[in-house]
Structures are given as C-alpha cells and as structure tokens.
Design an enzyme around this catalytic site. Structure first.
Site, PDB file in Angstrom:
ATOM      1  N   GLU A  82       0.801  -1.222   0.000  1.00 21.42           N
ATOM      2  CA  GLU A  82       0.000   0.000   0.000  1.00 21.42           C
ATOM      3  C   GLU A  82       0.835   1.273   0.000  1.00 21.42           C
ATOM      4  O   GLU A  82       0.286   2.378   0.073  1.00 21.42           O
ATOM      5  CB  GLU A  82      -0.955  -0.032   1.194  1.00 21.42           C
ATOM      6  CG  GLU A  82      -1.996  -1.139   1.062  1.00 21.42           C
ATOM      7  CD  GLU A  82      -2.545  -1.586   2.407  1.00 21.42           C
ATOM      8  OE1 GLU A  82      -2.059  -1.098   3.449  1.00 21.42           O
ATOM      9  OE2 GLU A  82      -3.448  -2.439   2.419  1.00 21.42           O
ATOM     10  N   LYS A 187       5.652  -1.412   1.919  1.00 21.87           N
ATOM     11  CA  LYS A 187       5.013  -1.528   3.221  1.00 21.87           C
ATOM     12  C   LYS A 187       4.986  -2.966   3.706  1.00 21.87           C
ATOM     13  O   LYS A 187       5.245  -3.250   4.881  1.00 21.87           O
ATOM     14  CB  LYS A 187       3.580  -0.983   3.147  1.00 21.87           C
ATOM     15  CG  LYS A 187       2.835  -1.062   4.478  1.00 21.87           C
ATOM     16  CD  LYS A 187       1.404  -0.545   4.356  1.00 21.87           C
ATOM     17  CE  LYS A 187       0.679  -0.639   5.692  1.00 21.87           C
ATOM     18  NZ  LYS A 187      -0.727  -0.203   5.599  1.00 21.87           N
ATOM     19  N   GLN A 188       4.632  -3.894   2.810  1.00 21.45           N
ATOM     20  CA  GLN A 188       4.500  -5.299   3.179  1.00 21.45           C
ATOM     21  C   GLN A 188       4.786  -6.163   1.962  1.00 21.45           C
ATOM     22  O   GLN A 188       4.791  -5.680   0.834  1.00 21.45           O
ATOM     23  CB  GLN A 188       3.085  -5.574   3.683  1.00 21.45           C
ATOM     24  CG  GLN A 188       2.006  -5.327   2.637  1.00 21.45           C
ATOM     25  CD  GLN A 188       0.661  -5.018   3.240  1.00 21.45           C
ATOM     26  OE1 GLN A 188       0.474  -3.960   3.830  1.00 21.45           O
ATOM     27  NE2 GLN A 188      -0.282  -5.931   3.104  1.00 21.45           N
TER      28      GLN A 188
END
Length: 384
Positions: A82, A187-188
């Site tokens: 994101e 982010k991930q």
C-alpha cells in the site's frame, strides 16, 4: 469483490489503497479453488466455486487489455504493497489473475452443463486461457530481478537511515503518501508474496535474487508481512532469518510488537504463523497433482510436527534433524513429492505405514539480506 465492506458494496474511503486493490478478486477465487482441491467437495465446486471463478475471470478479461506488445496487461491497480499505489502490471496481481483465469477454464471444462447455465461457451474459456498465457510480468534485465510493478526498480530510493534516526516508523503515520508512492519503499510483502502463491512462475535463482532485492526495501509496516517473508526466507535457504520472522508473526500480539494490541488481535498474523511453519519449514506446496514438501529445520530446532488433511487422507509430517517421516492415517494412501537439496522424489504412502527420508537444507544463493535500518526482525525473541 470489495476491498473493504460492511454490507457487500465497496466502502473504502481511500480508493488508491482500497478500491484499486483489485487483487482481492483473485484471492477470493483462489480460496474457492483451493477449498475444492483440499476437500474434494463437488457440491461446493458446482454451487459456489464455479460461479465465483467464472465471474472473477470475466472481471479480469474486462479490466485488462491486449497491449501492442502482444501481452495481456492489467493497469491502474494497487498491489498488496500500500506504499505503491495505482500502478501498471503489478506482478502479484497479474500472476494471481492468471491463476484465476486458468482455474475458471478448468472448472468449466469439468462441469460444462453448470458452466453453460452461466452462459459460458468454449470461445469464452479459450479467451481466458489465451489471456493467462500472455499476462505481462515486468522484469528488470539489468538488475536480474522482477519489478514489483512496471518501472518500480527505476524509482528513487527512500531514505531509510533518516526514517530510523527520526523515529518515523510506521511510515504511514509520518510520511505523506505523495512521497511514498514515488519511491522504492515497500510496506508489506508484495513481489515476495507472489514468490509464494505463484511460486511455479519463478526459477529458484530468481526467487533468491528477488528476495535479496526486496528485503532491504520492506519496512513491514503491516502485520501481514512477516509470515510471508518467513516462508520465502526458508525456501531460499535463510533459515535463521525465517525463524526470526516466524517469531515476529507468532508473537505479534503476545509481545505487542506493533504497540497496538489494545485494538484487537492480528488474526491474519496468527494464521500466518501456521503458514510460516508448514509452508516455510515444512516447505509444503500444492502442485496440482500432489502435495510437495521440502522439509528443513532452522538452527537449534529439534523437531517440527504437523498434520494436514487432503480429501479423505490425513497426513502427519514429522521433521527431525536430517530426517523426515511421512505417515498417512486412515484407509487411503496417497502420493507426495519429497524434496531435498536439488532432488525431487515421488513417494507412495500406504495407510498407517511411516516412510522416512533424509533431507538437506537449501543452499543459499545469496548472502543473508539486510533489512531497512530500524526494521530488522526482533531477533531476541528467537532465543526464547
């Protein structure tokens, strides 16, 4: 399918990181297809899975387009990361869409009468298969890594040293998205998530290089990341790092690692702990015809035991140093694939008869990758 909902309709208040995350359609379709594969539930496949697969396949064909380069492109999307929004040809999204299209075509071939009730004909399923075969997968020839999305590896770097020094983690609470979207900061797990769930689309050396490239960019400002990084760290041979990420996933709430356990449990991270163990150190993968296992143990571990159920078969896997035991419980046998080092072996399992094989750890093809300053896994937890 909506990214966020209360009554069924999309209700995400921030569309770049919500509505644009259309990969959720492929995730729902994948869950339906996997449920059918694991349970052999014919009624569920006909009544539920088939309509899900058909309508999501139609979504991808309508949302994507045939490019001048002959590839099938899916533009204007947000992948799992994101901090990178509204991009073209996100690899995870594209490869999951590919799986979705192929699963839909296969299900319609198995149940032509049910498919016909949904208005599906051979021309439509051929179109799905054709789009799946031509889906675009961006690759950086210079760096020899896949791009998380088109152009990702050409963006400017994020100043991780400054973020660590100034206490800016999690970045979403300190940095404007306008800055995040223009930089190489993750982010991930995103491309790394594709290495797990679409792993058959990558060579082992590509997985190792991709993991090494994206680790220093991934700040794990989401509890969804550690478990996937554990799975791939184990697959590419960094077993100590995999154990550290497993600890982060499992102790997310017990040790309040994100300082927000007061708001509720991180259920996905708890489920991810099982994935880190079974798909990570057990190396379990669904290969379509058989289950595959690549058992390993991280340094200092003496045993890992887990059980899975495939149709009517219940399989127990017991990993000890240098040896693994497979045993089917019940009345039916099954065939699995056992991997050790670079070798693969089809193993026939008879009911209630343990079969033992030796295993060798995966030899890492890259040095252990480092993480962004200030975002290393909580190593001290692994020594408990």
């Amino acid at each position: 399918y909506p990214w966020r909902t209360i009554r069924g309709e999309e209700c995400s208040g921030y569309w770049p990181a919500g509505t644009a995350a259309v990969h959720v359609n492929a995730a729902v379709a994948a869950a339906a297809a996997r449920h059918v594969w694991w349970t052999r539930d014919v009624e569920f496949e006909q009544r539920c899975a088939l309509p899900i697969l058909v309508h999501t396949a139609r979504f991808w064909v309508g949302f994507g387009y045939d490019g001048a380069d002959g590839r099938f492109h899916i533009d204007g999307v947000t992948g799992p990361d994101e901090y990178t929004a509204v991009v073209d040809d996100n690899v995870y999204t594209n490869l999951m869409a590919r799986q979705n299209l192929l699963a839909a075509a296969a299900a319609c071939e198995r149940w032509p009468e049910v498919a016909a009730e949904l208005g599906v004909d051979p021309e439509e399923t051929n179109r799905w298969s054709d789009c799946a075969a031509r889906v675009a997968v961006p690759y950086d020839e210079r760096l020899e890594v896949h791009q998380q999305d088109l152009g990702f590896t050409s963006r400017g770097p994020w100043d991780f040293e400054r973020s660590a020094r100034d206490g800016e983690y999690p970045l979403l609470e300190h940095a404007p998205y306008f800055d995040l979207y223009r930089r190489q900061v993750v982010k991930q797990a995103d491309l790394v998530l594709a290495l797990h769930w679409a792993g058959d689309q990558f060579e082992p050396a590509q997985k190792a290089r991709n993991f090494a490239y994206y680790e220093p960019l991934t700040v794990r400002d989401s509890s969804l990341s550690a478990c996937t990084q554990a799975v791939i760290a184990a697959e590419v041979g960094h077993l100590d790092l995999a154990a550290e990420y497993l600890a982060d996933a499992a102790l997310m709430d017990l040790d309040d690692l994100e300082h927000n356990a007061r708001d509720g449990l991180h259920i996905a991270s708890l489920a991810g702990s099982w994935l880190a163990l079974v798909a990570g150190f057990g190396g379990m993968r669904d290969m379509g015809a058989h289950l595959l296992f690549r058992p390993q143990l991280p340094p200092g571990w003496h045993r890992l035991r887990f059980k899975v159920r495939l149709g009517a078969c219940r399989l127990s896997v017991h990993i000890s140093p240098r040896q693994v035991s497979y045993q089917v419980m019940g009345e039916q046998g099954m065939t699995i694939v056992h991997c050790s080092g670079d070798s693969e072996e089809l193993v026939e399992l008879e009911p209630d008869t343990p079969v033992r094989r030796s295993w060798q750890p995966v030899k890492p093809l890259t040095p252990r990758p480092h993480q962004p300053p200030g975002r290393e896994p909580a190593r001290e937890l692994t020594r408990r």
